[in-house]
Design a protein around this motif. Structure first.
Motif, PDB file in Angstrom:
ATOM      1  N   ARG A  39      36.428  47.490  45.145  1.00 31.78           N
ATOM      2  CA  ARG A  39      36.991  46.424  44.305  1.00 31.78           C
ATOM      3  C   ARG A  39      37.440  45.223  45.135  1.00 31.78           C
ATOM      4  O   ARG A  39      38.112  44.324  44.614  1.00 31.78           O
ATOM      5  CB  ARG A  39      38.183  46.967  43.496  1.00 31.78           C
ATOM      6  N   ILE A  40      37.124  45.224  46.439  1.00 34.48           N
ATOM      7  CA  ILE A  40      37.568  44.142  47.321  1.00 34.48           C
ATOM      8  C   ILE A  40      37.103  42.779  46.792  1.00 34.48           C
ATOM      9  O   ILE A  40      37.813  41.778  46.881  1.00 34.48           O
ATOM     10  CB  ILE A  40      37.051  44.391  48.769  1.00 34.48           C
ATOM     11  N   LYS A  41      35.909  42.800  46.165  1.00 36.05           N
ATOM     12  CA  LYS A  41      35.341  41.553  45.640  1.00 36.05           C
ATOM     13  C   LYS A  41      36.290  40.900  44.628  1.00 36.05           C
ATOM     14  O   LYS A  41      36.388  39.691  44.538  1.00 36.05           O
ATOM     15  CB  LYS A  41      33.996  41.871  44.964  1.00 36.05           C
ATOM     16  N   SER A  66      44.603  43.829  50.680  1.00 43.10           N
ATOM     17  CA  SER A  66      43.508  44.815  50.544  1.00 43.10           C
ATOM     18  C   SER A  66      43.993  46.235  50.870  1.00 43.10           C
ATOM     19  O   SER A  66      43.310  47.207  50.576  1.00 43.10           O
ATOM     20  CB  SER A  66      42.335  44.439  51.443  1.00 43.10           C
ATOM     21  N   ILE A  67      45.207  46.318  51.456  1.00 41.80           N
ATOM     22  CA  ILE A  67      45.771  47.636  51.773  1.00 41.80           C
ATOM     23  C   ILE A  67      45.882  48.519  50.511  1.00 41.80           C
ATOM     24  O   ILE A  67      45.830  49.743  50.572  1.00 41.80           O
ATOM     25  CB  ILE A  67      47.158  47.458  52.471  1.00 41.80           C
ATOM     26  N   ILE A  68      46.038  47.837  49.345  1.00 43.65           N
ATOM     27  CA  ILE A  68      46.151  48.627  48.094  1.00 43.65           C
ATOM     28  C   ILE A  68      44.911  48.478  47.193  1.00 43.65           C
ATOM     29  O   ILE A  68      44.925  48.898  46.038  1.00 43.65           O
ATOM     30  CB  ILE A  68      47.432  48.265  47.298  1.00 43.65           C
ATOM     31  N   LEU A 104      37.628  36.803  44.033  1.00 42.41           N
ATOM     32  CA  LEU A 104      37.565  36.086  42.757  1.00 42.41           C
ATOM     33  C   LEU A 104      38.961  35.642  42.315  1.00 42.41           C
ATOM     34  O   LEU A 104      39.168  34.521  41.862  1.00 42.41           O
ATOM     35  CB  LEU A 104      36.926  36.962  41.671  1.00 42.41           C
ATOM     36  N   ILE A 105      39.938  36.570  42.468  1.00 47.12           N
ATOM     37  CA  ILE A 105      41.321  36.262  42.073  1.00 47.12           C
ATOM     38  C   ILE A 105      41.828  35.062  42.879  1.00 47.12           C
ATOM     39  O   ILE A 105      42.340  34.077  42.324  1.00 47.12           O
ATOM     40  CB  ILE A 105      42.247  37.491  42.290  1.00 47.12           C
ATOM     41  N   LEU A 106      41.652  35.111  44.204  1.00 45.93           N
ATOM     42  CA  LEU A 106      42.190  34.043  45.066  1.00 45.93           C
ATOM     43  C   LEU A 106      41.498  32.703  44.763  1.00 45.93           C
ATOM     44  O   LEU A 106      42.144  31.653  44.758  1.00 45.93           O
ATOM     45  CB  LEU A 106      42.063  34.425  46.539  1.00 45.93           C
ATOM     46  N   ASN A 107      40.185  32.776  44.472  1.00 41.44           N
ATOM     47  CA  ASN A 107      39.466  31.544  44.124  1.00 41.44           C
ATOM     48  C   ASN A 107      40.058  30.912  42.876  1.00 41.44           C
ATOM     49  O   ASN A 107      40.234  29.699  42.800  1.00 41.44           O
ATOM     50  CB  ASN A 107      37.976  31.833  43.879  1.00 41.44           C
ATOM     51  N   ARG A 108      40.352  31.747  41.924  1.00 39.14           N
ATOM     52  CA  ARG A 108      40.910  31.255  40.657  1.00 39.14           C
ATOM     53  C   ARG A 108      42.295  30.658  40.883  1.00 39.14           C
ATOM     54  O   ARG A 108      42.632  29.607  40.347  1.00 39.14           O
ATOM     55  CB  ARG A 108      40.998  32.440  39.680  1.00 39.14           C
ATOM     56  N   ILE A 109      43.079  31.352  41.721  1.00 40.28           N
ATOM     57  CA  ILE A 109      44.444  30.879  42.011  1.00 40.28           C
ATOM     58  C   ILE A 109      44.383  29.527  42.731  1.00 40.28           C
ATOM     59  O   ILE A 109      45.130  28.599  42.411  1.00 40.28           O
ATOM     60  CB  ILE A 109      45.196  31.942  42.857  1.00 40.28           C
ATOM     61  N   ILE A 154      42.244  48.908  39.076  1.00 44.41           N
ATOM     62  CA  ILE A 154      42.790  50.093  39.759  1.00 44.41           C
ATOM     63  C   ILE A 154      43.208  49.689  41.172  1.00 44.41           C
ATOM     64  O   ILE A 154      42.511  48.924  41.841  1.00 44.41           O
ATOM     65  CB  ILE A 154      41.723  51.215  39.819  1.00 44.41           C
ATOM     66  N   ARG A 155      44.354  50.174  41.611  1.00 41.60           N
ATOM     67  CA  ARG A 155      44.795  49.972  43.001  1.00 41.60           C
ATOM     68  C   ARG A 155      45.148  51.345  43.592  1.00 41.60           C
ATOM     69  O   ARG A 155      45.375  52.299  42.837  1.00 41.60           O
ATOM     70  CB  ARG A 155      46.017  49.031  43.050  1.00 41.60           C
ATOM     71  N   ILE A 156      45.196  51.378  44.923  1.00 37.71           N
ATOM     72  CA  ILE A 156      45.480  52.685  45.548  1.00 37.71           C
ATOM     73  C   ILE A 156      46.849  52.688  46.203  1.00 37.71           C
ATOM     74  O   ILE A 156      47.239  51.720  46.859  1.00 37.71           O
ATOM     75  CB  ILE A 156      44.485  53.035  46.670  1.00 37.71           C
TER      76      ILE A 156
END
Ligand code: ADP
Length: 518
Positions: free
Chosen positions: A95-97, A88-90, A101-106, A118-120
């Motif tokens: 967009r944390i949500k 989450s640092i980036i 979702l990504i981890l659930n899919r993985i 987008i990432r920071i």
């Protein structure tokens, strides 16, 4: 001993896992020996390190476990800084949500392909990226984390923004913007084109451009396409096109070639500007110009007629007054007669000037050239004018030098009278007026200089124009502003030139130069 390996090899492994030495089935690559686990890891590490994509791995809890060089470049953090930190640092807070979702899919063993987000970076700036995330399994096949490949798509985004901007410009343009193939088939049609010609984009796309070209102008299109095929642009070509309702519109066309990525010309873009108003305004202007010219001609004709008609009675009045001057006794009443003679002389001068202006206008200022002595003329003129003033002294410089010139004596005298009278008039306090003439090569140069009120610098360039008077002089000195104009025309007719230099309150110097023999 250092072992060799070829990382790009297409291995052909046997079922036992051994690699066949020598040439491959395709005959291109030769593998030297079987790779050890260590070597494989080294190869992978090298690939990861040299990748142009950011490659990051993380646990199923989102803790970062690896971070390649490009990730460092893309997000600004070193591997040391982020290892063990949460991904989450980036991730932008809003967009944390996405991460959940990504981890659930993985976790469910599925991969995520080309997810644009987008990432920071460390400095807070945003990165447009395309993410591809795959589950990472251990030897037992259990998912233990995720590998994330991030590709920088800022350029793509910028290109899209640019494209959207261009589309908006095209759409909001007041000019009709149309594109067509080299065969003349319309491929795009903006809003203004619809307003200008009445067809909608849907109606006209795919149709031939001749749909808006008047029949008698069809060959223009052939010429336009010929020029475009040669890569030449057509600029501001004024023509006519017809709309859906048959109405003609005057347009100015600019047509440019459209090239594909290889530079091949594949079509043309056409910008059409409605110039109906401009054309109408031009027509109106031409009409007014013609009217003005006609009025000017009437005015000139009137001037010629009026001055001619005035001249005859004036001559008679002048002659009779002069006769009376001779016949009547010189008593106190004779003054009335003298004043009348003076005024009639002035009036005659004015009428003559007006006649001359008309002659110049009509191009009828003719010269009657003879040979004469310029100095005699200058002296004579000076002497006559000296009689009109007591406050001024007309001085000749170098009077012995005689120059015979071939010119119109009367007209040159007219110029001299004009210049010396002006010098007298515009030096009201009195003073010296210098007149000189000398040879300069094939020409003779004549100069009249005074120490009068001078002419303001901005007026100098207009001083020889018809009816031009210096505004600051006009209220204090009477005049018509034609004397210098006629003088300049006379000098011009002699193929000479006339000019002036002047300084306010210091005086003016009028010069003219004409060929001695011509
Ligand atoms: P005008 O009848 O007004 O004297 P001219 O054509 O002879 O007409 O001269 C045009 C103008 O140039 C004059 O109105 C005057 O302002 C200026 N001008 C001409 N000669 C002189 C001079 N010697 N000194 C100052 N001003 C002059």
């Amino acid at each position: 001993m250092k072992k060799e390996f070829s990382p790009t090899t297409n291995e052909t492994k046997s079922k036992s896992g051994t690699v066949h030495p020598g040439l491959q089935a395709n005959g291109t690559v030769k593998l030297k020996h079987i790779l050890s686990g260590e070597e494989k890891q080294a190869i992978l590490a090298a690939i990861v390190d040299s990748s142009e994509d950011a490659i990051i791995s993380k646990t199923l809890d989102g803790l970062i476990t690896s971070w390649n060089k490009t990730a460092k470049k893309m997000f600004g953090y070193t591997e040391k800084e982020v290892l063990g930190k949460h991904i989450s640092i980036i991730i932008p807070p809003e967009r944390i949500k996405e991460e959940t979702l990504i981890l659930n899919r993985i976790r469910s063993g599925k991969r995520i392909d080309h997810f644009e987000t987008i990432r920071i970076a460390k400095d807070g700036s945003e990165r447009n990226i395309s993410l591809t995330i795959s589950p990472v399994k251990n030897q037992e096949g259990v998912i233990i984390g995720a590998s994330k490949v991030a590709r920088d798509i800022s350029f793509k985004k910028q290109a899209l923004v640019k494209q959207a901007m261009l589309a908006a410009i095209v759409d909001f343009s007041d000019d009709a913007i149309i594109s067509k193939t080299l065969k003349g088939i319309i491929t795009s049609w903006n809003h203004a084109a619809t307003t200008m010609f009445g067809y909608t984009e849907k109606e006209i796309t795919g149709k031939h451009i001749s749909i808006i070209i008047p029949e008698d102008r069809l060959e223009e299109e052939t010429l336009i396409i010929e020029s475009i095929s040669l890569g030449k642009k057509i600029d501001h070509f004024e023509t006519v096109r017809i709309g859906k309702d048959g109405k003609e519109t005057q347009i100015s066309l600019t047509v440019s070639p459209i090239k594909d990525l290889n530079g091949k010309i594949i079509g043309a873009s056409k910008v059409a500007r409605d110039i109906s108003l401009k054309v109408a305004a031009e027509k109106q202007r031409d009409l007014y110009t013609q009217k003005l010219k006609d009025l000017n001609t009437y005015k000139d004709e009137f001037m010629v007629m009026a001055s001619h008609e005035l001249k005859t009675p004036l001559t008679v009045i002048f002659a009779n007054l002069q006769l009376l001057q001779l016949l009547l006794p010189r008593n106190e009443h004779i003054n009335f007669l003298d004043t009348s003679v003076k005024q009639v002389k002035k009036l005659t001068g004015l009428v003559n000037n007006l006649l001359d202006v008309s002659k110049v206008q009509a191009g009828k200022l003719t010269l009657n050239k003879t040979d004469f002595c310029l100095h005699s003329l200058l002296k004579e003129t000076g002497k006559n004018l000296q009689q009109t003033t007591e406050k001024h002294r007309i001085i000749f410089k170098d009077p012995q030098n005689k120059i015979i010139i071939h010119a119109d004596r009367e007209r040159i005298e007219q110029v001299m009278v004009n210049l010396i009278s002006n010098a007298i008039k515009y030096m009201p306090a009195g003073g010296d007026i210098y007149v000189e003439a000398y040879k300069e090569g094939e020409n003779v140069l004549v100069r009249v200089a005074d120490n009068g009120i001078g002419i303001p610098e901005p007026d100098l360039e207009y001083i020889f124009q018809r009816f031009y008077r210096v505004s600051s002089h006009a209220s204090s000195f009477s005049g018509s502003g034609v004397g210098l104009f006629i003088s300049a025309e006379i000098i011009k007719a002699h193929e000479g030139r006339i000019w002036v230099t002047s300084e306010i309150n210091k005086g003016s110097e009028f010069n003219f130069s004409i060929p001695i023999t011509n």
